[in-house]
Design a protein around this motif. Sequence first.
Motif, PDB file in Angstrom:
ATOM      1  N   VAL A  25      10.553  23.841 -64.294  1.00 35.42           N
ATOM      2  CA  VAL A  25      11.928  23.902 -64.791  1.00 35.42           C
ATOM      3  C   VAL A  25      12.267  22.722 -65.711  1.00 35.42           C
ATOM      4  O   VAL A  25      12.893  22.908 -66.755  1.00 35.42           O
ATOM      5  CB  VAL A  25      12.937  23.964 -63.608  1.00 35.42           C
ATOM      6  N   CYS A  26      11.840  21.532 -65.341  1.00 38.80           N
ATOM      7  CA  CYS A  26      12.239  20.324 -66.075  1.00 38.80           C
ATOM      8  C   CYS A  26      11.306  19.987 -67.242  1.00 38.80           C
ATOM      9  O   CYS A  26      11.763  19.602 -68.319  1.00 38.80           O
ATOM     10  CB  CYS A  26      12.307  19.130 -65.126  1.00 38.80           C
ATOM     11  N   THR A  27      10.005  20.100 -67.000  1.00 40.44           N
ATOM     12  CA  THR A  27       9.012  19.692 -67.996  1.00 40.44           C
ATOM     13  C   THR A  27       9.143  20.405 -69.340  1.00 40.44           C
ATOM     14  O   THR A  27       8.952  19.761 -70.377  1.00 40.44           O
ATOM     15  CB  THR A  27       7.589  19.864 -67.426  1.00 40.44           C
ATOM     16  N   PRO A  28       9.481  21.694 -69.387  1.00 38.72           N
ATOM     17  CA  PRO A  28       9.566  22.336 -70.708  1.00 38.72           C
ATOM     18  C   PRO A  28      10.515  21.626 -71.679  1.00 38.72           C
ATOM     19  O   PRO A  28      10.271  21.632 -72.885  1.00 38.72           O
ATOM     20  CB  PRO A  28      10.049  23.753 -70.388  1.00 38.72           C
ATOM     21  N   CYS A  29      11.549  20.981 -71.168  1.00 35.92           N
ATOM     22  CA  CYS A  29      12.488  20.252 -72.042  1.00 35.92           C
ATOM     23  C   CYS A  29      12.297  18.738 -71.963  1.00 35.92           C
ATOM     24  O   CYS A  29      12.246  18.056 -72.979  1.00 35.92           O
ATOM     25  CB  CYS A  29      13.927  20.606 -71.695  1.00 35.92           C
ATOM     26  N   PHE A  61       9.948  20.452 -60.947  1.00 36.07           N
ATOM     27  CA  PHE A  61       9.876  19.593 -62.128  1.00 36.07           C
ATOM     28  C   PHE A  61       8.921  20.190 -63.163  1.00 36.07           C
ATOM     29  O   PHE A  61       9.238  20.283 -64.346  1.00 36.07           O
ATOM     30  CB  PHE A  61       9.459  18.164 -61.775  1.00 36.07           C
ATOM     31  N   LYS A  62       7.769  20.603 -62.711  1.00 37.02           N
ATOM     32  CA  LYS A  62       6.753  21.150 -63.625  1.00 37.02           C
ATOM     33  C   LYS A  62       7.236  22.427 -64.312  1.00 37.02           C
ATOM     34  O   LYS A  62       7.054  22.597 -65.515  1.00 37.02           O
ATOM     35  CB  LYS A  62       5.463  21.414 -62.849  1.00 37.02           C
ATOM     36  N   GLN A  70       6.689  18.583 -52.442  1.00 37.02           N
ATOM     37  CA  GLN A  70       5.867  19.579 -53.136  1.00 37.02           C
ATOM     38  C   GLN A  70       6.746  20.548 -53.920  1.00 37.02           C
ATOM     39  O   GLN A  70       6.446  20.870 -55.070  1.00 37.02           O
ATOM     40  CB  GLN A  70       4.984  20.344 -52.142  1.00 37.02           C
ATOM     41  N   GLU A  71       7.830  20.987 -53.302  1.00 36.35           N
ATOM     42  CA  GLU A  71       8.734  21.891 -54.009  1.00 36.35           C
ATOM     43  C   GLU A  71       9.362  21.190 -55.216  1.00 36.35           C
ATOM     44  O   GLU A  71       9.496  21.786 -56.290  1.00 36.35           O
ATOM     45  CB  GLU A  71       9.824  22.425 -53.078  1.00 36.35           C
ATOM     46  N   ALA A  72       9.717  19.918 -55.057  1.00 38.18           N
ATOM     47  CA  ALA A  72      10.281  19.161 -56.175  1.00 38.18           C
ATOM     48  C   ALA A  72       9.267  19.036 -57.310  1.00 38.18           C
ATOM     49  O   ALA A  72       9.621  19.159 -58.491  1.00 38.18           O
ATOM     50  CB  ALA A  72      10.742  17.783 -55.709  1.00 38.18           C
TER      51      ALA A  72
END
Length: 134
Positions: free
Chosen positions: A52-56, A49-50, A43-45
């Motif tokens: 921190v990672c998704t914007p880029c 991802f949503k 859940q934390e991952a």
Amino acid sequence: MKKRTVWTLTCASFVLASLALGCGSKEGDGGATNNDITPQARQEAATVFKTVCTPCHGDSGHGDGPLAKDLDPKPRTFSDKEWQKSVTDEHIAKVIVEGGESVGKSKEMKPNPNLADKPLVVKALIQRIRRYGK
């Protein structure tokens, strides 16, 4: 026991332990089995991802997030099978935790030092990244 036998058993134990822990794993499992990663870590991952990672990298992992258009170089496309084969899980973990610059890549890939003490969250992120390459 003879010295040689002890050495052989020690080496064999090390290899088996490394395989069990996923050391050097290149694809698929993020260095952990589904049973190793707790629901809380997953859940934390997903949240990481949503947010921190998704914007880029985008929802689909194609490097097409809303901020990607302004970045040079463009974010990694996780579905690139050649890239997936070329990197270990340890490499991906290093980039996640220490940032792109730590492996000679873009400083635009920011570090996430808050994940350094959350190995199961990092493993769950690696598993997600690896799924894009299938």
